[in-house]
Design a protein around this motif. Structure first.
Motif, PDB file in Angstrom:
ATOM      1  N   SER A  57      59.837  26.706   7.638  1.00  0.00           N
ATOM      2  CA  SER A  57      60.325  26.581   9.012  1.00  0.00           C
ATOM      3  C   SER A  57      59.691  25.430   9.768  1.00  0.00           C
ATOM      4  CB  SER A  57      60.072  27.888   9.778  1.00  0.00           C
ATOM      5  OG  SER A  57      60.744  28.968   9.183  1.00  0.00           O
ATOM      6  N   PHE A  58      58.426  25.116   9.474  1.00  0.00           N
ATOM      7  CA  PHE A  58      57.698  24.157  10.312  1.00  0.00           C
ATOM      8  C   PHE A  58      57.144  22.937   9.573  1.00  0.00           C
ATOM      9  CE2 PHE A  58      57.073  28.399  12.257  1.00  0.00           C
ATOM     10  CZ  PHE A  58      57.762  28.193  13.438  1.00  0.00           C
ATOM     11  N   ILE A  89      58.920  20.076  16.658  1.00  0.00           N
ATOM     12  CA  ILE A  89      58.764  21.449  16.192  1.00  0.00           C
ATOM     13  C   ILE A  89      59.898  22.294  16.774  1.00  0.00           C
ATOM     14  CG2 ILE A  89      57.237  23.436  16.057  1.00  0.00           C
ATOM     15  CD1 ILE A  89      56.197  20.916  14.664  1.00  0.00           C
ATOM     16  N   ARG A  90      60.611  22.992  15.885  1.00  0.00           N
ATOM     17  CA  ARG A  90      61.753  23.796  16.301  1.00  0.00           C
ATOM     18  C   ARG A  90      61.563  25.252  15.896  1.00  0.00           C
ATOM     19  NH1 ARG A  90      66.361  20.440  17.331  1.00  0.00           N
ATOM     20  NH2 ARG A  90      65.806  18.245  17.009  1.00  0.00           N
ATOM     21  N   LYS A  97      64.308  23.091  19.709  1.00  0.00           N
ATOM     22  CA  LYS A  97      63.070  22.309  19.736  1.00  0.00           C
ATOM     23  C   LYS A  97      62.175  22.750  20.877  1.00  0.00           C
ATOM     24  CE  LYS A  97      63.140  17.795  20.554  1.00  0.00           C
ATOM     25  NZ  LYS A  97      63.289  16.343  20.282  1.00  0.00           N
ATOM     26  N   ILE A  98      60.895  22.967  20.556  1.00  0.00           N
ATOM     27  CA  ILE A  98      59.939  23.406  21.569  1.00  0.00           C
ATOM     28  C   ILE A  98      58.823  22.373  21.782  1.00  0.00           C
ATOM     29  CG2 ILE A  98      60.372  25.872  21.283  1.00  0.00           C
ATOM     30  CD1 ILE A  98      57.977  26.016  19.405  1.00  0.00           C
ATOM     31  N   ILE A  99      58.620  21.474  20.805  1.00  0.00           N
ATOM     32  CA  ILE A  99      57.593  20.443  20.938  1.00  0.00           C
ATOM     33  C   ILE A  99      58.165  19.115  20.448  1.00  0.00           C
ATOM     34  CG2 ILE A  99      55.297  19.663  20.229  1.00  0.00           C
ATOM     35  CD1 ILE A  99      54.515  22.558  19.775  1.00  0.00           C
ATOM     36  N   ASP A 100      58.114  18.087  21.297  1.00  0.00           N
ATOM     37  CA  ASP A 100      58.565  16.761  20.897  1.00  0.00           C
ATOM     38  C   ASP A 100      57.507  16.089  20.031  1.00  0.00           C
ATOM     39  OD1 ASP A 100      61.124  16.535  22.133  1.00  0.00           O
ATOM     40  OD2 ASP A 100      60.148  16.297  24.079  1.00  0.00           O
ATOM     41  N   VAL A 101      57.938  15.402  18.983  1.00  0.00           N
ATOM     42  CA  VAL A 101      57.026  14.626  18.140  1.00  0.00           C
ATOM     43  C   VAL A 101      57.548  13.189  18.054  1.00  0.00           C
ATOM     44  CG1 VAL A 101      55.923  14.411  15.881  1.00  0.00           C
ATOM     45  CG2 VAL A 101      56.347  16.680  16.846  1.00  0.00           C
ATOM     46  N   ASN A 102      58.580  12.969  17.255  1.00  0.00           N
ATOM     47  CA  ASN A 102      59.207  11.654  17.131  1.00  0.00           C
ATOM     48  C   ASN A 102      60.712  11.792  17.273  1.00  0.00           C
ATOM     49  OD1 ASN A 102      56.738  10.183  16.360  1.00  0.00           O
ATOM     50  ND2 ASN A 102      56.887  11.370  14.460  1.00  0.00           N
TER      51      ASN A 102
END
Length: 262
Positions: A57-58, A89-90, A97-102
């Motif tokens: 999942s992650f 991160i979804r 999506k709960i956390i932006d990365v790229n």
């Protein structure tokens, strides 16, 4: 019902049994008395399912390539790994999506949920970013008025059909990749679907030109004349993104294919 949902339901069921056994049933059993088989087996699977669910999942998820739309980069039967966190991160199952990365970049090979049927996973190459003007006319790709660099790279032999296709080296972003373009195939796009924001695209006998809406991406297959992609069914919404493909870990027909790719 997709595999992620099945795995989640198994995780919940085994987790309930594990907590029930650890914090309730054990206290009521006689000393050294064995647990019922259904509790023992169900609870014993919980840690394994938890690890698999967390990794899948992650961190990284395996996929199998079902079609030839990404030849020569990816072949039918390739088992690939997809980075699940590089685009953010979804939450599993609902893919929120709960956390932006790229953000996806031009040239990335991206796995996403097919916009016309989100129960299906598709894989294509990212060509247009939000706001880009993408033109694929007379089989030449132009982005924001600049022609994408392309050079002839010999011929590609299809091992399953024993025929050759013209192969080209194309540069999108920092990395070069190979594409197949059939000289005799028509330039126009057949069987265009009625997709959301279709008014952003203009179709002619020479091909298609689209302005990518905010929060969406334009994708193409590397096997340009044998790929149903954004030219046919439209843009990929950001919420449909699954992850970035980066590694071939197995192919039953060719063990030499194991490794990274562009």
């Amino acid at each position: 019902m997709n595999f992620a949902l099945i795995l989640f339901l198994l995780l919940v069921a085994s987790g309930v049994l594990w907590f029930f056994d650890r914090f309730h049933a054990r206290k009521r059993r006689a000393a050294n008395a064995p647990a019922p088989w259904w509790v023992e087996y169900g609870a014993s699977f919980f840690p394994v399912i938890l690890v698999v669910f967390g990794l899948r999942s992650f961190i990284v998820e395996p996929f199998k390539i079902p079609s030839g739309s990404m030849i020569p980069t990816l072949l039918v039967g390739d088992f690939i790994l997809v980075n699940k966190w590089t685009y953010g991160i979804r939450l599993p199952v609902i893919n929120k999506k709960i956390i932006d990365v790229n953000l996806p970049q031009r040239g990335d090979v991206m796995v996403f949920r097919y916009p016309a049927d989100p129960s299906l996973d598709y894989i294509k190459r990212v060509v247009g970013l939000p706001g880009d003007r993408v033109e694929y006319l007379n089989k030449r790709l132009t982005i924001n008025g600049e022609a994408v660099a392309i050079a002839e790279a010999g011929s590609y032999l299809h091992p399953d059909r024993l025929y050759y296709s013209p192969q080209f080296s194309e540069k999108l972003g920092a990395a070069e990749h190979s594409v197949l373009i059939e000289r005799d195939a028509p330039a126009f796009v057949p069987q265009v679907m009625n997709f959301p924001q279709r008014e952003n695209c203009t179709y002619t006998s020479s091909g298609v030109a689209c302005t990518v809406p905010p929060g969406h991406y334009f994708v193409l297959g590397d096997n340009r004349d044998a790929s149903a992609d954004s030219r046919v069914w439209g843009f990929v919404p950001e919420e449909n993104i699954v992850g970035k493909a980066f590694f071939i870990w197995f192919n039953f027909n060719d063990m030499k294919r194991i490794g990274g790719f562009h």
